[in-house]
Motif scaffolding. Sequence first.
Motif, PDB file in Angstrom:
ATOM      1  N   ALA A   1       0.832  -1.208   0.000  1.00 46.24           N
ATOM      2  CA  ALA A   1       0.000   0.000   0.000  1.00 46.24           C
ATOM      3  C   ALA A   1       0.861   1.250   0.000  1.00 46.24           C
ATOM      4  O   ALA A   1       0.570   2.227  -0.716  1.00 46.24           O
ATOM      5  CB  ALA A   1      -0.923  -0.009   1.219  1.00 46.24           C
ATOM      6  N   ALA A   2       1.935   1.242   0.804  1.00 44.27           N
ATOM      7  CA  ALA A   2       2.829   2.404   0.851  1.00 44.27           C
ATOM      8  C   ALA A   2       3.513   2.623  -0.494  1.00 44.27           C
ATOM      9  O   ALA A   2       3.640   3.765  -0.966  1.00 44.27           O
ATOM     10  CB  ALA A   2       3.871   2.204   1.955  1.00 44.27           C
ATOM     11  N   LEU A   3       3.949   1.538  -1.125  1.00 45.93           N
ATOM     12  CA  LEU A   3       4.591   1.660  -2.434  1.00 45.93           C
ATOM     13  C   LEU A   3       3.621   2.167  -3.496  1.00 45.93           C
ATOM     14  O   LEU A   3       3.983   2.974  -4.361  1.00 45.93           O
ATOM     15  CB  LEU A   3       5.175   0.303  -2.851  1.00 45.93           C
TER      16      LEU A   3
ATOM     17  N   LEU B   1       1.259   4.163  -3.025  1.00 46.87           N
ATOM     18  CA  LEU B   1       1.000   5.582  -2.772  1.00 46.87           C
ATOM     19  C   LEU B   1       2.213   6.461  -3.084  1.00 46.87           C
ATOM     20  O   LEU B   1       2.184   7.671  -2.853  1.00 46.87           O
ATOM     21  CB  LEU B   1       0.590   5.791  -1.311  1.00 46.87           C
ATOM     22  N   GLY B   2       3.271   5.859  -3.584  1.00 45.35           N
ATOM     23  CA  GLY B   2       4.426   6.628  -4.037  1.00 45.35           C
ATOM     24  C   GLY B   2       5.612   6.627  -3.116  1.00 45.35           C
ATOM     25  O   GLY B   2       6.622   7.287  -3.398  1.00 45.35           O
ATOM     26  N   ALA B   3       5.545   5.907  -2.003  1.00 46.53           N
ATOM     27  CA  ALA B   3       6.693   5.849  -1.093  1.00 46.53           C
ATOM     28  C   ALA B   3       7.802   5.003  -1.704  1.00 46.53           C
ATOM     29  O   ALA B   3       7.541   3.979  -2.337  1.00 46.53           O
ATOM     30  CB  ALA B   3       6.270   5.277   0.254  1.00 46.53           C
ATOM     31  N   GLY B   4       9.046   5.421  -1.515  1.00 42.27           N
ATOM     32  CA  GLY B   4      10.173   4.650  -2.009  1.00 42.27           C
ATOM     33  C   GLY B   4      10.468   3.450  -1.122  1.00 42.27           C
ATOM     34  O   GLY B   4       9.846   3.252  -0.072  1.00 42.27           O
ATOM     35  N   GLY B   5      11.448   2.648  -1.545  1.00 39.89           N
ATOM     36  CA  GLY B   5      11.781   1.441  -0.799  1.00 39.89           C
ATOM     37  C   GLY B   5      12.286   1.730   0.607  1.00 39.89           C
ATOM     38  O   GLY B   5      11.836   1.120   1.578  1.00 39.89           O
ATOM     39  N   TRP B   6      13.240   2.682   0.732  1.00 41.66           N
ATOM     40  CA  TRP B   6      13.787   2.997   2.043  1.00 41.66           C
ATOM     41  C   TRP B   6      12.746   3.638   2.942  1.00 41.66           C
ATOM     42  O   TRP B   6      12.686   3.365   4.143  1.00 41.66           O
ATOM     43  CB  TRP B   6      15.000   3.918   1.906  1.00 41.66           C
TER      44      TRP B   6
ATOM     45  N   THR C   1       7.892  -1.056   7.724  1.00 41.80           N
ATOM     46  CA  THR C   1       8.455  -2.346   8.121  1.00 41.80           C
ATOM     47  C   THR C   1       9.135  -2.282   9.478  1.00 41.80           C
ATOM     48  O   THR C   1       8.863  -3.099  10.365  1.00 41.80           O
ATOM     49  CB  THR C   1       9.462  -2.829   7.060  1.00 41.80           C
ATOM     50  N   LEU C   2      10.039  -1.315   9.645  1.00 41.95           N
ATOM     51  CA  LEU C   2      10.824  -1.252  10.875  1.00 41.95           C
ATOM     52  C   LEU C   2       9.959  -1.082  12.126  1.00 41.95           C
ATOM     53  O   LEU C   2      10.187  -1.777  13.129  1.00 41.95           O
ATOM     54  CB  LEU C   2      11.863  -0.143  10.780  1.00 41.95           C
ATOM     55  N   PRO C   3       8.955  -0.191  12.132  1.00 37.49           N
ATOM     56  CA  PRO C   3       8.099  -0.112  13.335  1.00 37.49           C
ATOM     57  C   PRO C   3       7.370  -1.410  13.645  1.00 37.49           C
ATOM     58  O   PRO C   3       7.118  -1.721  14.815  1.00 37.49           O
ATOM     59  CB  PRO C   3       7.100   1.010  12.981  1.00 37.49           C
ATOM     60  N   ASN C   4       7.021  -2.184  12.619  1.00 36.57           N
ATOM     61  CA  ASN C   4       6.298  -3.438  12.845  1.00 36.57           C
ATOM     62  C   ASN C   4       7.198  -4.557  13.379  1.00 36.57           C
ATOM     63  O   ASN C   4       6.704  -5.487  14.028  1.00 36.57           O
ATOM     64  CB  ASN C   4       5.624  -3.898  11.552  1.00 36.57           C
ATOM     65  N   ILE C   5       8.485  -4.490  13.079  1.00 38.67           N
ATOM     66  CA  ILE C   5       9.386  -5.570  13.497  1.00 38.67           C
ATOM     67  C   ILE C   5      10.329  -5.146  14.616  1.00 38.67           C
ATOM     68  O   ILE C   5      11.195  -5.927  15.004  1.00 38.67           O
ATOM     69  CB  ILE C   5      10.226  -6.082  12.301  1.00 38.67           C
TER      70      ILE C   5
END
Length: 285
Positions: free
Chosen positions: A187-189, A191-196, A203-207
């Motif tokens: 979903a983030a991708l 909406l135009g968000a890049g990989g980093w 990803t990082l907040p979830n893990i």
Amino acid sequence: MNAITYSGPAEQGARSRISLGDPSWVKWGLITVTVGFIFLFLCLPLAVVLVEAFAKGWQAYGAELAQPDAQAAMQLTLLTALVTVPLNTVFGIAAAWAITRFEFPGKSLLTTLIDLPFSVSPVISGLIFVLLFGAQGWLGEWLREHDIKIIFAVPGIILATLFITFPFVARELIPLMQEMGSEEEEAALSLGAGGWKTFFLITLPNIKWGLLYGVLLCNARAMGEFGAVSVVSGHIRGLTNTLPLHVEVSYNEYNFVGAFASASILAGLAIVTLILKSILEWKKR
């Protein structure tokens, strides 16, 4: 008409426990065996370490820890952890990301290889590095020609510790990221968000709690590793003795206060690790 009643999960759980019909002596017997085992094999040895460490008082305890060899062992142990833990963290994140987000040939083999240090004896792991980088090893002649020393030096200790500890972070993240799925990242991708940006914001907040849990276990193993490090270190005082090796040397020389004083540092690390481990497990839930 007969009334139909519904029982909730709590009621059903209580009924299932009652339906087991275990007598009370079974429950208390198992509890007694468990507590007795923990006391005999965990609490009692820990108490012995602390008692022996302070057997001659605080001054002797502090004096042993202030010895140059003990200080060098602590510094080398910290250096090893400071190098191996960040490297294993990066590897663990990369491996978990690749395994959970992509399909590629050899994926199952990679997953199996990550578990390899769990199934190989640490002593064998150290011997592998000796056969590779030792004076008579496969790369020994080339290393000697280029004046590069790995075995019986700090690089060998770091390599052996790196091998022993690299599964911890990856093994915590792989099941966590599989359970998490990739819907939020997709979903983030979209909406135009890049990989980093997707990694740091989604990803990082979830893990993060699983990642910290893996880092904690990796650090504890890196600072307490004995078998593999013992093979590649050469036991050179003040140079290649980590804290666990210093404990062995002191004990073999009948310096019991020095041995148990150093061991108390490792025991303290274990206690702190258990406390942080419990906190992180609670946070993960």
